[in-house]
Design a protein around this motif. Structure first.
Motif, mmCIF file in Angstrom:
data_model
loop_
_atom_site.group_PDB
_atom_site.id
_atom_site.type_symbol
_atom_site.label_atom_id
_atom_site.label_comp_id
_atom_site.label_asym_id
_atom_site.label_seq_id
_atom_site.Cartn_x
_atom_site.Cartn_y
_atom_site.Cartn_z
ATOM 1 N N PRO A 4 -29.350 -63.213 -77.606
ATOM 2 C CA PRO A 4 -30.564 -62.402 -77.533
ATOM 3 C C PRO A 4 -30.416 -61.121 -78.357
ATOM 4 O O PRO A 4 -29.314 -60.582 -78.505
ATOM 5 C CB PRO A 4 -30.677 -62.076 -76.040
ATOM 6 C CG PRO A 4 -29.925 -63.177 -75.359
ATOM 7 C CD PRO A 4 -28.809 -63.537 -76.288
ATOM 8 N N THR A 5 -31.508 -60.628 -78.875
ATOM 9 C CA THR A 5 -31.503 -59.447 -79.745
ATOM 10 C C THR A 5 -30.811 -58.262 -79.091
ATOM 11 O O THR A 5 -30.024 -57.567 -79.732
ATOM 12 C CB THR A 5 -32.944 -59.078 -80.136
ATOM 13 O OG1 THR A 5 -33.544 -60.212 -80.762
ATOM 14 C CG2 THR A 5 -32.972 -57.902 -81.093
ATOM 15 N N SER A 63 -26.108 -54.537 -79.102
ATOM 16 C CA SER A 63 -25.115 -53.798 -78.325
ATOM 17 C C SER A 63 -23.704 -54.335 -78.542
ATOM 18 O O SER A 63 -22.767 -53.874 -77.898
ATOM 19 C CB SER A 63 -25.471 -53.833 -76.836
ATOM 20 O OG SER A 63 -25.444 -55.157 -76.348
ATOM 21 N N ASP A 64 -23.540 -55.299 -79.443
ATOM 22 C CA ASP A 64 -22.229 -55.884 -79.717
ATOM 23 C C ASP A 64 -21.363 -54.882 -80.474
ATOM 24 O O ASP A 64 -21.702 -54.472 -81.593
ATOM 25 C CB ASP A 64 -22.400 -57.173 -80.532
ATOM 26 C CG ASP A 64 -21.071 -57.810 -80.857
ATOM 27 O OD1 ASP A 64 -20.346 -58.162 -79.914
ATOM 28 O OD2 ASP A 64 -20.756 -57.927 -82.055
ATOM 29 N N ASN A 118 -27.287 -68.104 -69.606
ATOM 30 C CA ASN A 118 -28.494 -68.888 -69.448
ATOM 31 C C ASN A 118 -28.104 -70.099 -68.624
ATOM 32 O O ASN A 118 -27.223 -70.857 -69.015
ATOM 33 C CB ASN A 118 -29.074 -69.307 -70.794
ATOM 34 C CG ASN A 118 -30.317 -70.145 -70.603
ATOM 35 O OD1 ASN A 118 -30.258 -71.358 -70.588
ATOM 36 N ND2 ASN A 118 -31.433 -69.472 -70.419
ATOM 37 N N VAL A 119 -28.713 -70.254 -67.480
ATOM 38 C CA VAL A 119 -28.387 -71.363 -66.594
ATOM 39 C C VAL A 119 -29.207 -72.574 -67.023
ATOM 40 O O VAL A 119 -30.438 -72.525 -67.030
ATOM 41 C CB VAL A 119 -28.661 -70.994 -65.120
ATOM 42 C CG1 VAL A 119 -28.360 -72.172 -64.209
ATOM 43 C CG2 VAL A 119 -27.841 -69.774 -64.721
ATOM 44 N N VAL A 120 -28.516 -73.632 -67.405
ATOM 45 C CA VAL A 120 -29.176 -74.851 -67.869
ATOM 46 C C VAL A 120 -29.543 -75.739 -66.688
ATOM 47 O O VAL A 120 -30.645 -76.271 -66.605
ATOM 48 C CB VAL A 120 -28.272 -75.618 -68.862
ATOM 49 C CG1 VAL A 120 -28.897 -76.944 -69.271
ATOM 50 C CG2 VAL A 120 -27.988 -74.757 -70.080
ATOM 51 N N ARG A 121 -28.599 -75.899 -65.753
ATOM 52 C CA ARG A 121 -28.804 -76.774 -64.603
ATOM 53 C C ARG A 121 -28.153 -76.134 -63.385
ATOM 54 O O ARG A 121 -27.128 -75.471 -63.501
ATOM 55 C CB ARG A 121 -28.128 -78.116 -64.892
ATOM 56 C CG ARG A 121 -28.855 -79.289 -64.403
ATOM 57 C CD ARG A 121 -28.255 -80.626 -64.773
ATOM 58 N NE ARG A 121 -26.885 -80.601 -65.241
ATOM 59 C CZ ARG A 121 -26.464 -81.275 -66.303
ATOM 60 N NH1 ARG A 121 -27.288 -81.998 -66.999
ATOM 61 N NH2 ARG A 121 -25.212 -81.220 -66.669
ATOM 62 N N MET A 171 -29.549 -63.990 -67.821
ATOM 63 C CA MET A 171 -29.104 -62.660 -67.392
ATOM 64 C C MET A 171 -28.276 -62.035 -68.504
ATOM 65 O O MET A 171 -27.465 -62.702 -69.129
ATOM 66 C CB MET A 171 -28.255 -62.763 -66.125
ATOM 67 C CG MET A 171 -27.627 -61.427 -65.721
ATOM 68 S SD MET A 171 -26.581 -61.598 -64.278
ATOM 69 C CE MET A 171 -27.707 -61.006 -63.043
ATOM 70 N N ILE A 172 -28.515 -60.768 -68.729
ATOM 71 C CA ILE A 172 -27.721 -60.006 -69.705
ATOM 72 C C ILE A 172 -26.916 -58.981 -68.913
ATOM 73 O O ILE A 172 -27.483 -58.237 -68.102
ATOM 74 C CB ILE A 172 -28.626 -59.336 -70.753
ATOM 75 C CG1 ILE A 172 -29.349 -60.416 -71.555
ATOM 76 C CG2 ILE A 172 -27.814 -58.406 -71.654
ATOM 77 C CD1 ILE A 172 -30.442 -59.915 -72.461
ATOM 78 N N ILE A 173 -25.605 -58.958 -69.134
ATOM 79 C CA ILE A 173 -24.721 -58.018 -68.447
ATOM 80 C C ILE A 173 -24.156 -57.059 -69.487
ATOM 81 O O ILE A 173 -23.470 -57.489 -70.423
ATOM 82 C CB ILE A 173 -23.585 -58.751 -67.719
ATOM 83 C CG1 ILE A 173 -24.169 -59.787 -66.735
ATOM 84 C CG2 ILE A 173 -22.670 -57.754 -67.003
ATOM 85 C CD1 ILE A 173 -23.130 -60.705 -66.102
ATOM 86 N N PRO A 174 -24.447 -55.777 -69.332
ATOM 87 C CA PRO A 174 -23.930 -54.797 -70.296
ATOM 88 C C PRO A 174 -22.399 -54.742 -70.265
ATOM 89 O O PRO A 174 -21.775 -55.021 -69.243
ATOM 90 C CB PRO A 174 -24.523 -53.475 -69.830
ATOM 91 C CG PRO A 174 -25.609 -53.819 -68.870
ATOM 92 C CD PRO A 174 -25.260 -55.161 -68.292
#
Length: 170
Positions: free
Chosen positions: A59-60, A65-66, A110-113, A163-166
């Motif tokens: 994700p952007t 933030s990388d 990203n939860v696929v299943r 979910m994005i975790i800083p």
């Protein structure tokens, strides 16, 4: 797809290297463990330099933030680590223990299943000191870090959720 050599902790607590195709790894994850106590949990399968790298994009907000992308010398492409695309695969009833992602990187899930639960705590001085003490303790497996953290939060992600975790969050 063929995965790169990975380190895996076997049920007898020895580490070993192995090469597996993604298809075989998925089959292994779906199988019931023969020893009956623990299941495999793939927590850091790098997708760098694989055909999947071209098909996926962080994700952007993660790209922006990388720390490697932001601060690594642009001309040093030989030693530049690729830390944005890793896959995590977990069968039912598996867990990943408390950790801070390598290099303080921001991560996205990203939860696929199925579903995945996350317990996170803000990276305050108190929480990071508590995490460091727990991580360096020989009683780590017997001590619940959660009771020492201030303001932890539990999240439940279901199929389709991201979910994005800083960086820096234990």
């Amino acid at each position: 797809y063929k995965t790169q050599t990975s380190r895996a902790k076997h049920h007898n607590n020895d580490f070993g290297a192995f090469d597996r195709s993604l298809h075989h790894m998925m089959s292994d994850l779906a199988a019931v463990p023969k020893h009956g106590k623990r299941s495999l949990n793939v927590v850091s399968l790098s997708l760098a330099n694989t055909p999947l790298e071209a098909d996926l994009e962080a994700p952007t907000i993660v790209q922006h933030s990388d720390l490697v992308r932001l601060f690594w010398p642009k001309h040093d492409t030989v030693r530049k680590p690729k830390a944005e695309l890793y896959a995590l695969m977990s069968p039912a009833k598996c867990y990943t223990d408390w950790h801070v992602d390598f290099g303080g990187s921001s991560v996205w899930y990203n939860v696929v299943r199925g579903k995945k639960f996350f317990a996170l705590a803000p990276p305050t001085e108190h929480n990071l000191k508590s995490f460091a003490a727990w991580a360096n303790s020989d009683k780590q497996e017997k001590v619940n870090l959660l009771v020492y953290l201030k303001d932890p939060v539990l999240y439940e992600l279901k199929a389709g959720d991201t979910m994005i975790i800083p960086g820096g969050w234990p």
